[in-house]
Design an enzyme around this catalytic site. Structure first.
Site, PDB file in Angstrom:
ATOM      1  N   ARG A  23      51.823 -43.027  71.767  1.00 42.78           N
ATOM      2  CA  ARG A  23      51.252 -41.712  71.444  1.00 42.78           C
ATOM      3  C   ARG A  23      51.532 -41.271  70.009  1.00 42.78           C
ATOM      4  O   ARG A  23      50.766 -40.520  69.431  1.00 42.78           O
ATOM      5  CB  ARG A  23      51.798 -40.663  72.404  1.00 42.78           C
ATOM      6  CG  ARG A  23      51.471 -40.935  73.861  1.00 42.78           C
ATOM      7  CD  ARG A  23      50.427 -39.947  74.351  1.00 42.78           C
ATOM      8  NE  ARG A  23      50.052 -40.200  75.720  1.00 42.78           N
ATOM      9  CZ  ARG A  23      50.443 -39.457  76.741  1.00 42.78           C
ATOM     10  NH1 ARG A  23      51.224 -38.422  76.544  1.00 42.78           N
ATOM     11  NH2 ARG A  23      50.018 -39.738  77.950  1.00 42.78           N
ATOM     12  N   ASP A  78      53.656 -19.551  75.224  1.00 44.68           N
ATOM     13  CA  ASP A  78      53.704 -21.016  75.190  1.00 44.68           C
ATOM     14  C   ASP A  78      54.273 -21.433  73.838  1.00 44.68           C
ATOM     15  O   ASP A  78      54.222 -20.670  72.867  1.00 44.68           O
ATOM     16  CB  ASP A  78      52.305 -21.621  75.386  1.00 44.68           C
ATOM     17  CG  ASP A  78      52.376 -23.051  75.886  1.00 44.68           C
ATOM     18  OD1 ASP A  78      52.173 -23.291  77.093  1.00 44.68           O
ATOM     19  OD2 ASP A  78      52.656 -23.967  75.064  1.00 44.68           O
TER      20      ASP A  78
HETATM   21  C1  SAM Z   1      51.476 -28.510  82.212  1.00 40.14           C
HETATM   22  S1  SAM Z   1      51.374 -27.010  81.292  1.00 40.14           S
HETATM   23  C2  SAM Z   1      51.545 -25.816  82.594  1.00 40.14           C
HETATM   24  C3  SAM Z   1      50.560 -24.672  82.496  1.00 40.14           C
HETATM   25  C4  SAM Z   1      50.610 -23.678  83.665  1.00 40.14           C
HETATM   26  N1  SAM Z   1      51.896 -23.044  83.762  1.00 40.14           N
HETATM   27  C5  SAM Z   1      50.260 -24.381  84.960  1.00 40.14           C
HETATM   28  O1  SAM Z   1      51.126 -24.605  85.802  1.00 40.14           O
HETATM   29  O2  SAM Z   1      49.094 -24.710  85.135  1.00 40.14           O
HETATM   30  C6  SAM Z   1      52.974 -26.970  80.511  1.00 40.14           C
HETATM   31  C7  SAM Z   1      53.030 -26.045  79.291  1.00 40.14           C
HETATM   32  O3  SAM Z   1      54.405 -25.823  78.960  1.00 40.14           O
HETATM   33  C8  SAM Z   1      54.507 -25.733  77.557  1.00 40.14           C
HETATM   34  N2  SAM Z   1      55.896 -26.003  77.165  1.00 40.14           N
HETATM   35  C9  SAM Z   1      56.579 -27.187  77.220  1.00 40.14           C
HETATM   36  N3  SAM Z   1      57.819 -27.033  76.737  1.00 40.14           N
HETATM   37  C10 SAM Z   1      57.934 -25.724  76.372  1.00 40.14           C
HETATM   38  C11 SAM Z   1      58.987 -24.952  75.785  1.00 40.14           C
HETATM   39  N4  SAM Z   1      60.145 -25.496  75.468  1.00 40.14           N
HETATM   40  N5  SAM Z   1      58.732 -23.645  75.560  1.00 40.14           N
HETATM   41  C12 SAM Z   1      57.549 -23.084  75.863  1.00 40.14           C
HETATM   42  N6  SAM Z   1      56.517 -23.759  76.404  1.00 40.14           N
HETATM   43  C13 SAM Z   1      56.710 -25.065  76.644  1.00 40.14           C
HETATM   44  C14 SAM Z   1      53.520 -26.771  77.047  1.00 40.14           C
HETATM   45  O4  SAM Z   1      53.113 -26.487  75.718  1.00 40.14           O
HETATM   46  C15 SAM Z   1      52.382 -26.639  78.070  1.00 40.14           C
HETATM   47  O5  SAM Z   1      51.339 -25.799  77.613  1.00 40.14           O
END
Ligand code: SAM
Length: 283
Positions: free
Chosen positions: A47, A154
């Site tokens: 990636r 986010d």
């Molecule tokens: C798989 S998505 C989940 C979206 C939604 N909560 C759902 O369940 O459909 C995970 C999100 O977590 C965010 N994320 C990952 N690590 C994070 C962090 N340390 N702080 C804030 N957001 C984070 C990613 O950018 C991503 O948009």
């Protein structure tokens, strides 16, 4: 743990030595709480190769320096976007939405609450917080007499830009219940197909902001509920425990924490009361 084959893995053109992989793992752990296991080495290699080429870099170490030195954290976001998923959808894990309508809204109404506050932590492209606002405003007996405020945060500025646009294609809106779709989304024909825009009423209830969950949280609670779903999946147990404790501090007593279906708090020490799988209440 040492990689099985050699000192360096050669995948997708990017050589990663054991020490480089360890440095990458340490960096994403310290900056974003993400736990990269040794099994992810090929994923990292495949990636990140493209990103290195785009920046004209040849080694992972050089790239990690760029990430570390970038105070805007934009490169960290790029790196995490490459290593994790922003996958989301409207009404994902819909039993959480059912619980909100069947149990929480009657509870709020029974005590005559005039304000409801929620937090969607890790909101990705906005489907979760907008869906929550539609669900709540569409099901309250007296929506005009209730102030609804949903904070949606986010780490990734890229997903937040999409979220703030509030426009979704036909494929993305198919899980929204038809009455709520009709009430809260306007269809427009565009050269690339029909786009659905989130109504002003829903937009006004949702505030987006960038927040890395590993850093200080500037907002004060208390929240009635927190959705942190499919975010902690990347964290190790101690990090999950810290996050859950911090969520607890921002919830009202009796407030509700929702985690993703694959993220039960089993094995994580916490003070929440178990309600049903992946739904917890602050005592
Ligand atoms: C798989 S998505 C989940 C979206 C939604 N909560 C759902 O369940 O459909 C995970 C999100 O977590 C965010 N994320 C990952 N690590 C994070 C962090 N340390 N702080 C804030 N957001 C984070 C990613 O950018 C991503 O948009």
């Amino acid at each position: 743990m040492k990689h099985a084959s050699s000192d360096a893995a050669m995948t997708g053109g990017l050589k990663i030595s054991d020490s480089e992989f360890q440095k990458a793992a340490d960096l994403v752990k310290s900056l974003a709480g993400i736990h990269l296991t040794d099994g992810k080495r090929e994923l990292v290699s495949a990636r990140l190769a493209k990103r290195l080429r785009a920046l004209n870099l040849t080694t992972l170490s050089q790239y990690l320096d760029v990430v570390r030195e970038d105070k805007t954290q934009d490169e960290l976001v790029m790196m995490l976007d490459a290593l994790t998923t922003n996958l989301t959808s409207f009404w994902r894990e819909s039993d959480h939405f059912d619980y909100l309508v069947e149990k929480l809204l009657p509870k709020y109404e029974a005590v005559g609450q005039s304000e409801i506050r929620g937090w969607s932590a890790g909101c990705s492209t906005g489907e979760e917080p907008y869906g929550l606002a539609m669900l709540i405003l569409g099901n309250l007996r007296n929506p005009r007499g209730t102030s609804l405020r949903i904070l949606a945060t986010d780490l990734s500025t890229r997903v937040l830009d999409t979220a703030k646009r509030g426009k979704y294609g036909e494929e993305r809106i198919k899980n929204i219940p038809p009455d709520l779709l009709k009430k809260f989304m306007a269809a427009e024909n565009t050269p690339t197909g029909t786009l659905y825009s989130v109504s002003q009423e829903i937009r006004s209830a949702v505030t987006f902001g960038r927040l890395n969950l590993m850093e200080l949280w500037p907002m004060s609670g208390p929240f009635d509920f927190i959705f942190c779903r499919n975010v902690m999946i990347y964290c190790d147990k101690p990090t999950q425990r810290t996050l859950i404790e911090r969520f607890g501090k921002l919830l009202k007593s009796g407030g509700t924490l929702f985690v993703g279906h694959s993220e039960s708090l089993a094995g994580v020490q916490h003070n929440f009361k178990y309600v049903r799988p992946t739904i917890y209440e602050k005592p």
